[in-house]
Design a protein around this motif. Structure first.
Motif, short mmCIF file in Angstrom:
data_model
loop_
_atom_site.label_atom_id
_atom_site.label_comp_id
_atom_site.label_asym_id
_atom_site.label_seq_id
_atom_site.Cartn_x
_atom_site.Cartn_y
_atom_site.Cartn_z
N MET A 1 -70.33 10.24 48.00
CA MET A 1 -70.63 8.96 47.39
C MET A 1 -70.53 9.01 45.87
SD MET A 1 -71.25 7.20 50.03
CE MET A 1 -71.60 7.51 51.75
N THR A 2 -69.97 10.09 45.33
CA THR A 2 -70.02 10.26 43.88
C THR A 2 -69.21 9.20 43.15
OG1 THR A 2 -68.19 11.84 44.07
CG2 THR A 2 -70.43 12.73 44.02
N ASN A 3 -68.17 8.62 43.76
CA ASN A 3 -67.34 7.62 43.09
C ASN A 3 -67.74 6.20 43.41
OD1 ASN A 3 -65.67 9.62 41.94
ND2 ASN A 3 -64.50 9.79 43.85
N TRP A 4 -68.77 6.04 44.23
CA TRP A 4 -69.19 4.69 44.64
C TRP A 4 -70.18 4.12 43.64
CZ3 TRP A 4 -74.22 3.14 45.91
CH2 TRP A 4 -74.32 1.84 46.43
N LEU A 5 -69.97 2.88 43.23
CA LEU A 5 -70.88 2.19 42.34
C LEU A 5 -70.86 0.71 42.70
CD1 LEU A 5 -72.74 2.96 39.93
CD2 LEU A 5 -70.95 2.06 38.43
N PRO A 6 -71.99 0.14 43.09
CA PRO A 6 -72.01 -1.27 43.52
C PRO A 6 -71.81 -2.22 42.34
CG PRO A 6 -74.24 -0.38 43.45
CD PRO A 6 -73.31 0.77 43.20
N ASP A 7 -71.20 -3.35 42.63
CA ASP A 7 -70.95 -4.39 41.63
C ASP A 7 -72.06 -5.43 41.71
OD1 ASP A 7 -70.02 -6.28 39.90
OD2 ASP A 7 -68.26 -6.83 41.07
N LEU A 8 -72.87 -5.53 40.67
CA LEU A 8 -73.98 -6.48 40.66
C LEU A 8 -73.69 -7.72 39.82
CD1 LEU A 8 -77.04 -4.04 40.28
CD2 LEU A 8 -75.90 -4.83 42.35
N SER A 9 -72.43 -7.92 39.45
CA SER A 9 -72.09 -9.07 38.60
C SER A 9 -72.12 -10.39 39.35
CB SER A 9 -70.71 -8.86 37.97
OG SER A 9 -69.72 -8.73 38.98
N HIS A 10 -72.11 -10.33 40.68
CA HIS A 10 -72.14 -11.55 41.49
C HIS A 10 -73.43 -11.61 42.28
CE1 HIS A 10 -67.92 -12.00 40.46
NE2 HIS A 10 -67.68 -10.79 40.94
N GLY A 11 -73.76 -12.79 42.75
CA GLY A 11 -74.95 -12.97 43.57
C GLY A 11 -76.08 -13.61 42.78
N THR A 12 -77.12 -13.98 43.49
CA THR A 12 -78.28 -14.61 42.89
C THR A 12 -79.53 -13.85 43.28
OG1 THR A 12 -78.54 -16.11 44.78
CG2 THR A 12 -77.19 -16.90 42.93
N THR B 1 -82.75 -7.32 44.99
CA THR B 1 -82.20 -7.95 46.20
C THR B 1 -80.68 -8.00 46.12
OG1 THR B 1 -82.48 -10.17 45.25
CG2 THR B 1 -84.27 -9.32 46.60
N ARG B 2 -80.15 -8.23 44.93
CA ARG B 2 -78.68 -8.22 44.78
C ARG B 2 -78.11 -6.83 45.07
NH1 ARG B 2 -78.64 -10.64 38.93
NH2 ARG B 2 -76.54 -9.76 38.84
N LEU B 3 -78.84 -5.79 44.60
CA LEU B 3 -78.40 -4.42 44.88
C LEU B 3 -78.47 -4.13 46.37
CD1 LEU B 3 -77.55 -1.58 44.09
CD2 LEU B 3 -79.93 -1.09 43.47
N ALA B 4 -79.57 -4.53 47.02
CA ALA B 4 -79.70 -4.31 48.46
C ALA B 4 -78.60 -5.04 49.23
CB ALA B 4 -81.08 -4.77 48.93
N ASP B 5 -78.31 -6.27 48.82
CA ASP B 5 -77.26 -7.05 49.50
C ASP B 5 -75.90 -6.39 49.33
OD1 ASP B 5 -79.14 -8.91 50.27
OD2 ASP B 5 -78.68 -10.34 48.67
N ASP C 1 -76.71 4.88 36.16
CA ASP C 1 -75.33 4.39 36.21
C ASP C 1 -75.26 2.87 36.12
OD1 ASP C 1 -74.38 6.96 36.43
OD2 ASP C 1 -74.27 6.92 38.63
N LEU C 2 -76.25 2.18 36.68
CA LEU C 2 -76.23 0.72 36.69
C LEU C 2 -76.93 0.12 35.47
CD1 LEU C 2 -77.06 0.01 40.44
CD2 LEU C 2 -74.83 -0.22 39.32
N GLY C 3 -77.69 0.94 34.74
CA GLY C 3 -78.42 0.42 33.60
C GLY C 3 -79.64 -0.39 34.00
N VAL C 4 -80.27 -0.01 35.12
CA VAL C 4 -81.47 -0.71 35.58
C VAL C 4 -82.61 0.29 35.68
CG1 VAL C 4 -80.09 -2.39 36.88
CG2 VAL C 4 -80.94 -0.33 38.05
N THR C 5 -83.82 -0.19 36.00
CA THR C 5 -84.95 0.71 36.12
C THR C 5 -84.93 1.43 37.47
OG1 THR C 5 -86.43 -0.92 37.13
CG2 THR C 5 -86.33 -0.88 34.73
#
Length: 467
Positions: free
Chosen positions: A1-12, A17-21, A47-51
């Motif tokens: 999973m080292t190259n996987w990074l979720p895209d959180l730019s979309h969603g509400t 919850t956006r990360l879980a979705d 990597d995502l810049g979140v807590t």
């Protein structure tokens, strides 16, 4: 999973919850296959810049949805279609370990000894007891055996002090021991003194059987001698209940000079003392016990719930000279007496040395969890001890103790607010909560810390209301 990074730019909705979705969508598309390991929470947060709390809450949501499972020491893994987030070994009563059966609540309101491999030892001893004492298993206990008394003396010993067997009364845990002492040496209407913050279940139980409760002030060294002196002179308590070592909930360890002051005041006013040492047994270096300083008036209480296994309902009280028979009678009248299996099991655990071995493993595990708490709650104010099963968290503005407890419950974490520890009504406000981290798996404790961190970092979340 080292190259996987979720895209959180979309969603509400909130980030978690956006990360879980997004993770759920990637699992559905096969990007994250069954058996695949999700990134460690700290790494993904960076990597995502979140807590870390955001990632922890997202992973918790995924567990609720039955998509992933966390394993102690291994991480979080994607489940296959036919897999379950629970197993018979992990949840024998139908719920997640560390949670209320049938609910997604992390039990951080308990301080029982953590699981460190006690079950096989308890099982082996229990089988041997049943095999060797079949008649005793099905009968009433008429009197404690010499081994039960010897075990109590050994377990309660501190430093150079060791109570003699004839002063020992074996009980079903420390709480039962304390109530037996209260019933034995006080009468309905008598006053009993407690710290303002204390193990309040005893105060409430004493009130239930007709005793009147007084509250003593405290400072950074424990029970305030000046306030205790004033209370003794004006209110004449018959007994004082003290937790001088690893105080619950403040974690104060009363220094020796303070212990001597309290003892002298008790002697001057002829006050009985109950020394609750249930948490003190976790300390490597214990100050001189109050029972050693004042053996003529001190009842020293200990047990196995925080150090070995809470499910083994075992405790002992060392009494002042000639008072053990009186306490034994009061205990039997209140409880019906000890079951043979539990009392014999506790004695064998202690006399075999297994209880001490388990205590060492428990202390090591608590040390790891306390460090985890310091890492995940860094920047926030709390009292902790490297061998204690809980921390005493100071809440920043605008949090109130009760409001934070409710907000934590809404996030699936059960903790205790300061009112849970009040011996009586007082105007003193502490703005603190107690967070236990011992009675659930370490990964769940980490999850709980992350959820609490999210609340601490976003205090306005606690005031979200739909009413």
């Amino acid at each position: 999973m080292t190259n996987w990074l979720p895209d959180l730019s979309h969603g509400t909705g909130p980030l978690y919850t956006r990360l879980a979705d997004r993770i759920e969508a990637d699992i559905g598309r096969g990007v994250l296959p069954p058996g695949g390991k999700l990134p460690p929470q700290r790494d993904l947060a960076y990597d995502l810049g979140v807590t870390i709390g955001t990632v922890g809450r997202a992973y918790a949501v995924l567990r609720e949805r039955g998509l992933v499972n966390g394993e102690v020491g291994r991480g979080t893994y994607v489940l296959g279609e036919n897999e379950s987030t629970t197993s018979p070994q992990a949840a024998p009563f139908g719920g997640t370990r560390g949670a209320i059966p049938g609910e997604d609540k992390l039990r951080m309101d308990s301080t029982a000894a953590p699981e460190v491999g006690q079950a096989p030892i308890v099982g082996e001893f229990s089988r041997e007891i049943v095999r060797r004492h079949p008649d005793a298993i099905v009968n009433y206990v008429r009197a404690p055996t010499p081994d039960w008394l010897e075990a109590g003396g050994r377990w309660l010993a501190t430093g150079g002090w060791r109570p003699s067997p004839e002063t020992i009364v074996p009980t079903l845990g420390g709480h039962a021991a304390i109530l037996a002492v209260i019933a034995a040496v006080t009468a309905p209407g008598d006053r009993i003194a407690f710290d303002q913050l204390t193990y309040s279940s005893v105060a409430r139980s004493a009130n239930l059987i007709g005793r009147r409760i007084l509250s003593i002030g405290a400072d950074g060294n424990g029970t305030d001698p000046g306030d205790f002196e004033r209370l003794c002179a004006q209110q004449h308590p018959k007994l004082a209940f003290l937790i001088p070592g690893l105080h619950n909930p403040t974690l104060t360890v009363m220094p020796e000079n303070r212990r001597r002051e309290i003892v002298e005041i008790a002697r001057k006013h002829n006050v009985w003392l109950v020394e609750d040492a249930i948490y003190a047994a976790l300390l490597e270096d214990q100050p001189v016990s109050i029972a050693e300083l004042a053996p003529e008036r001190t009842f020293h209480v200990g047990g196995l719930s925080k150090t070995v296994a809470a499910g083994v309902r075992a405790g002992w009280v060392a009494c002042p000279p000639h008072l053990a028979p009186r306490v034994q009678v009061a205990y039997k009248m209140l409880t019906g007496g000890n079951p043979f299996l539990m009392a014999e099991l506790a004695a064998r655990l202690v006399l075999s040395g297994q209880a001490d071995a388990i205590r060492s493993r428990v202390a090591a595990e608590l040390q790891l969890r306390e460090k985890l708490a310091r890492d995940l709650l860094a920047g926030h104010d709390f009292a902790s001890h490297d061998h204690a099963p809980f921390l005493w968290l100071k809440l920043a503005e605008p949090w109130l103790s009760g409001t934070f407890r409710q907000a934590a419950a809404n996030e699936g974490v059960l903790i205790d607010d300061e009112d849970e520890f009040r011996s009586g009504r007082t105007e003193q406000i502490y703005h603190r909560v107690r967070v236990g981290f011992s009675s659930l798996p370490r990964t769940d404790a980490e999850d709980g810390f992350n959820r609490l961190r999210s609340l601490l970092d976003n205090p306005m979340a606690g005031y979200d209301s739909y009413g």
